[in-house]
Design a protein around this motif. Structure first.
Motif, PDB file in Angstrom:
ATOM      1  N   LEU A 151       2.366   4.026   6.526  1.00  0.00           N
ATOM      2  CA  LEU A 151       1.913   4.757   5.338  1.00  0.00           C
ATOM      3  C   LEU A 151       2.079   6.262   5.540  1.00  0.00           C
ATOM      4  O   LEU A 151       1.451   6.845   6.405  1.00  0.00           O
ATOM      5  N   SER A 178       2.077   1.782  -3.547  1.00  0.00           N
ATOM      6  CA  SER A 178       1.062   1.891  -4.603  1.00  0.00           C
ATOM      7  C   SER A 178       0.727   3.364  -4.876  1.00  0.00           C
ATOM      8  O   SER A 178       1.067   4.248  -4.096  1.00  0.00           O
ATOM      9  N   THR A 228      -2.422   4.376  -5.106  1.00  0.00           N
ATOM     10  CA  THR A 228      -3.834   4.452  -4.756  1.00  0.00           C
ATOM     11  C   THR A 228      -4.168   5.785  -4.092  1.00  0.00           C
ATOM     12  O   THR A 228      -3.315   6.404  -3.463  1.00  0.00           O
ATOM     13  N   LYS A 269      -0.195   9.436   2.250  1.00  0.00           N
ATOM     14  CA  LYS A 269      -1.360   8.748   1.674  1.00  0.00           C
ATOM     15  C   LYS A 269      -2.609   9.257   2.383  1.00  0.00           C
ATOM     16  O   LYS A 269      -2.563   9.628   3.550  1.00  0.00           O
ATOM     17  N   ALA A 318       0.831  -1.195   0.000  1.00  0.00           N
ATOM     18  CA  ALA A 318       0.000   0.000   0.000  1.00  0.00           C
ATOM     19  C   ALA A 318       0.872   1.255   0.000  1.00  0.00           C
ATOM     20  O   ALA A 318       0.556   2.236  -0.676  1.00  0.00           O
ATOM     21  N   THR A 333      -7.229   1.162   6.588  1.00  0.00           N
ATOM     22  CA  THR A 333      -6.333   0.280   7.328  1.00  0.00           C
ATOM     23  C   THR A 333      -6.578   0.386   8.831  1.00  0.00           C
ATOM     24  O   THR A 333      -7.441   1.145   9.279  1.00  0.00           O
ATOM     25  N   VAL A 338      -6.306   4.632   1.379  1.00  0.00           N
ATOM     26  CA  VAL A 338      -6.003   3.366   2.039  1.00  0.00           C
ATOM     27  C   VAL A 338      -6.884   3.277   3.284  1.00  0.00           C
ATOM     28  O   VAL A 338      -6.911   4.198   4.099  1.00  0.00           O
ATOM     29  N   ILE A 351      -5.566   8.348   4.319  1.00  0.00           N
ATOM     30  CA  ILE A 351      -5.826   7.165   5.138  1.00  0.00           C
ATOM     31  C   ILE A 351      -7.150   7.315   5.877  1.00  0.00           C
ATOM     32  O   ILE A 351      -7.447   8.369   6.434  1.00  0.00           O
TER      33      ILE A 351
END
Length: 183
Positions: free
Chosen positions: A31, A16, A18, A34, A13, A23, A21, A36
């Protein structure tokens, strides 16, 4: 929730591209940079969770509208359109159930512009639903009564398994402008 997703390890992740995420708190520390969402921060109601996910993915999106269309009748169709995506459509059998659900969605989904559009096919029920929502939420929501003419599929089309006709009518109502309910 009918959303596409990939299941990745925290390391995958982190690497990636993306947008979001979802999580656990423990894995979130792996991470950085990102968007999140913690799994514990998602509401239990799948519709509210889906709206929260959409809001995270579409952060900064200009068309911040939550529109709920209601097709009143023996079976009450409800369509929830958020950030130009229908995130849910369902059918309930009582005005009270419809009112309770719509209020929960309006209170639980973050949006600057909240609009409820109710079809005028059963004017008594339309007025009742509008009054109850207005009573609870005051001026935080705009309520419109919509001309239902032409929103229903013909009865002989054979497409009313699980209230499909009611759901489609509710979506059509949601997408039409109506006259403002003031009472």
């Amino acid at each position: 929730m009918d959303l596409a997703f990939e299941s990745l390890s925290p390391q995958e992740a982190a690497e990636s591209n993306t947008k979001l995420v979802i999580t656990t708190r423990t894995e979130a520390k792996f991470l950085t940079k990102k968007e999140i969402l913690l799994d514990t921060d998602l509401p239990e109601n799948p519709v509210l969770s889906k709206a929260r996910i959409f809001r995270s993915i579409m952060r900064g999106y200009q068309d911040d509208h939550l529109i709920i269309g209601i097709d009143p009748g023996n079976r009450i169709g409800i369509s929830i359109i958020y950030l130009q995506n229908e995130i849910e459509s369902l059918v309930v059998s009582s005005p009270k159930s419809a009112i309770d659900l719509v209020i929960a969605f309006l209170e639980g989904i973050q949006s600057k512009n909240k609009i409820v559009r109710i079809g005028d096919g059963d004017m008594g029920m339309s007025q009742y639903i509008a009054r109850m929502i207005k009573l609870k939420l005051k001026n935080t929501v705009k309520i419109e009564i919509v001309d239902e003419h032409g929103t229903s599929l013909p009865r002989n089309r054979g497409v009313n398994r699980r209230g499909i006709r009611d759901k489609l009518s509710a979506k059509t109502i949601a997408l039409r402008s109506g006259r403002q309910f003031l009472h």
